[in-house]
Scaffold this active site. Structure first.
Site, PDB file in Angstrom:
ATOM      1  CE1 TYR A  70     -11.247  33.282  32.083  1.00 16.41           C
ATOM      2  CE2 TYR A  70      -9.035  34.069  31.577  1.00 16.41           C
ATOM      3  CZ  TYR A  70     -10.294  33.690  31.151  1.00 16.41           C
ATOM      4  OH  TYR A  70     -10.598  33.703  29.810  1.00 16.41           O
ATOM      5  NE  ARG A  73      -5.456  30.646  31.196  1.00 19.25           N
ATOM      6  CZ  ARG A  73      -5.874  31.417  30.171  1.00 19.25           C
ATOM      7  NH1 ARG A  73      -7.164  31.648  29.981  1.00 19.25           N
ATOM      8  NH2 ARG A  73      -4.996  31.975  29.356  1.00 19.25           N
ATOM      9  CG  ASN A 101       0.910  34.472  24.270  1.00 19.43           C
ATOM     10  OD1 ASN A 101       0.029  33.797  23.725  1.00 19.43           O
ATOM     11  ND2 ASN A 101       2.195  34.269  24.058  1.00 19.43           N
ATOM     12  CG  ASP A 103       2.301  35.096  28.942  1.00 13.77           C
ATOM     13  OD1 ASP A 103       2.172  34.050  28.282  1.00 13.77           O
ATOM     14  OD2 ASP A 103       3.118  35.997  28.619  1.00 13.77           O
ATOM     15  CG  HIS A 120      -6.629  37.799  22.323  1.00 11.60           C
ATOM     16  ND1 HIS A 120      -6.223  36.592  21.807  1.00 11.60           N
ATOM     17  CD2 HIS A 120      -7.224  38.455  21.298  1.00 11.60           C
ATOM     18  CE1 HIS A 120      -6.599  36.515  20.526  1.00 11.60           C
ATOM     19  NE2 HIS A 120      -7.194  37.638  20.203  1.00 11.60           N
ATOM     20  CB  CYS A 149     -17.397  46.963  39.702  1.00 12.90           C
ATOM     21  SG  CYS A 149     -16.832  48.605  39.247  1.00 12.90           S
ATOM     22  CG  ASN A 215       3.899  26.352  15.256  1.00 16.16           C
ATOM     23  OD1 ASN A 215       3.876  25.263  15.819  1.00 16.16           O
ATOM     24  ND2 ASN A 215       2.881  27.206  15.280  1.00 16.16           N
TER      25      ASN A 215
HETATM   26  N1  APR Z   1       7.451  26.593  20.196  1.00 16.75           N
HETATM   27  C1  APR Z   1       6.788  27.078  19.107  1.00 16.75           C
HETATM   28  N2  APR Z   1       5.482  26.812  18.861  1.00 16.75           N
HETATM   29  C2  APR Z   1       4.838  26.006  19.744  1.00 16.75           C
HETATM   30  C3  APR Z   1       5.462  25.466  20.894  1.00 16.75           C
HETATM   31  C4  APR Z   1       6.831  25.796  21.100  1.00 16.75           C
HETATM   32  N3  APR Z   1       7.520  25.337  22.157  1.00 16.75           N
HETATM   33  N4  APR Z   1       4.544  24.707  21.570  1.00 16.75           N
HETATM   34  C5  APR Z   1       3.394  24.782  20.879  1.00 16.75           C
HETATM   35  N5  APR Z   1       3.568  25.543  19.778  1.00 16.75           N
HETATM   36  C6  APR Z   1       2.572  25.931  18.777  1.00 16.75           C
HETATM   37  C7  APR Z   1       1.514  24.901  18.471  1.00 16.75           C
HETATM   38  O1  APR Z   1       1.968  24.041  17.432  1.00 16.75           O
HETATM   39  C8  APR Z   1       0.352  25.792  17.988  1.00 16.75           C
HETATM   40  O2  APR Z   1       0.464  26.032  16.590  1.00 16.75           O
HETATM   41  O3  APR Z   1       1.876  27.043  19.315  1.00 16.75           O
HETATM   42  C9  APR Z   1       0.572  27.107  18.735  1.00 16.75           C
HETATM   43  C10 APR Z   1      -0.428  27.343  19.848  1.00 16.75           C
HETATM   44  O4  APR Z   1      -1.692  27.512  19.229  1.00 16.75           O
HETATM   45  P1  APR Z   1      -2.950  27.840  20.156  1.00 16.75           P
HETATM   46  O5  APR Z   1      -2.923  26.943  21.337  1.00 16.75           O
HETATM   47  O6  APR Z   1      -4.144  27.871  19.249  1.00 16.75           O
HETATM   48  O7  APR Z   1      -2.673  29.305  20.710  1.00 16.75           O
HETATM   49  P2  APR Z   1      -2.908  30.691  19.978  1.00 16.75           P
HETATM   50  O8  APR Z   1      -2.558  30.606  18.532  1.00 16.75           O
HETATM   51  O9  APR Z   1      -2.200  31.705  20.790  1.00 16.75           O
HETATM   52  O10 APR Z   1      -4.493  30.912  20.141  1.00 16.75           O
HETATM   53  C11 APR Z   1      -5.012  32.179  19.782  1.00 16.75           C
HETATM   54  O11 APR Z   1      -7.124  31.564  20.825  1.00 16.75           O
HETATM   55  O12 APR Z   1      -8.404  30.706  22.545  1.00 16.75           O
HETATM   56  C12 APR Z   1      -7.883  31.852  21.998  1.00 16.75           C
HETATM   57  O13 APR Z   1      -7.546  33.774  23.274  1.00 16.75           O
HETATM   58  C13 APR Z   1      -6.972  32.545  22.966  1.00 16.75           C
HETATM   59  O14 APR Z   1      -5.147  34.043  22.413  1.00 16.75           O
HETATM   60  C14 APR Z   1      -5.674  32.738  22.187  1.00 16.75           C
HETATM   61  C15 APR Z   1      -6.110  32.560  20.742  1.00 16.75           C
END
Ligand code: APR
Length: 247
Positions: A70, A73, A101, A103, A120, A149, A215
């Site tokens: 972490y 990251r 997210n 962040d 999250h 802690c 996306n």
């Molecule tokens: N613009 C738009 N979409 C994008 C871009 C971009 N520049 N780059 C990547 N993507 C898309 C990918 O196509 C994918 O569909 O963003 C998505 C990212 O998906 P994940 O990596 O699965 O992330 P997320 O959906 O946030 O995951 C949900 O999973 O592991 C857990 O806690 C973690 O919050 C996270 C959760």
């Protein structure tokens, strides 16, 4: 980007009374933050084992490795800046953000903290693993190594939701209330694959909400009205231009 679809999406936005954004890791990808399951070679779950690094069991078996990961990251996030997608949405302070997210790029772009619900949790904080109530902001540049802690002696860990953990109830209630109230939901940069967060989209849809996807690839959920395929940093400024959106 398909200009005809963009016009249709703008028409839906123009008629919407209340708009919210459900976002995932793809929203921060153009800031250099790795996604989890995206096609990019640096997608986290294609390089690391989520059960080892983002689960209670993984933390129990090797807490120091989890904290180091972490902190790695956190270092990346310390170097990152909000991108054009974050900034475009910050230009609409009435928008409500339901983000997966951890962040703080939306807040750094200028989105009011009160408008960002982190489903999250936040990587910018540590909390007591025994949930005694101690929670502390941490420095992204110089995060602490594994530590105990101050309140109860259990380990401190990032204030994020790990696989197998429940989402913070007060956040869950607030996000459900938003999804019941909006008539347009932007689904930005998420694979829409993680429960229960993604059930919020079904809840919004069940209330007649329109769903616009932003996306770089077609989404798996069929519960969408329009899919704008392309980078969020390119699409959102054009999608939101000229609107005064409110929640
Ligand atoms: N613009 C738009 N979409 C994008 C871009 C971009 N520049 N780059 C990547 N993507 C898309 C990918 O196509 C994918 O569909 O963003 C998505 C990212 O998906 P994940 O990596 O699965 O992330 P997320 O959906 O946030 O995951 C949900 O999973 O592991 C857990 O806690 C973690 O919050 C996270 C959760």
């Amino acid at each position: 980007m398909d200009e005809k679809l963009l016009t249709q999406a703008r028409d839906i936005l123009g008629k919407a009374e209340r708009v919210a954004v459900f976002s995932g890791a793809g929203l921060s990808a153009e800031s250099g933050i790795a996604t989890f399951r995206g096609q990019e070679p640096d997608a986290l779950w294609s390089r690391f084992d989520p059960m080892q690094l983002a689960s209670v069991e993984g933390f129990a078996s090797d807490p120091a490795t989890v904290i180091d990961w972490y902190n790695w990251r956190r270092g990346k996030l310390a170097q990152a800046q909000p991108n054009a997608a974050h900034r475009a949405m910050a230009g609409h302070p009435g928008l409500m953000h339901l983000t997966q997210n951890v962040d703080d790029l939306l807040e750094r772009a200028g989105v009011p903290e009160s408008n960002v619900l982190h489903l999250h949790g936040s990587i910018g904080k540590d909390r007591c693993h025994a949930a005694c109530g101690i929670e502390e902001d941490i420095s992204l540049e110089k995060p602490e190594p594994l530590r105990q802690c101050k309140g109860c002696g259990a380990y401190m860990r990032p204030a994020v939701v790990w696989f197998g953990e429940t989402l913070p109830q007060y956040i869950w209630g607030q996000t459900q209330a938003v999804c019941i109230g909006v008539d347009c939901l932007l689904l930005v940069g998420t694979s829409a694959s993680v429960y229960p967060a993604i059930t919020l989209v079904d809840l919004a849809r069940s209330q007649g909400c329109r769903v616009i996807v932003v996306n770089i690839e077609a989404s798996k959920t069929k519960q969408t009205d329009i899919e704008l395929i392309g980078p969020a940093g390119e699409i959102l400024p054009r999608l939101l231009e000229g609107f005064s959106l409110k929640t």
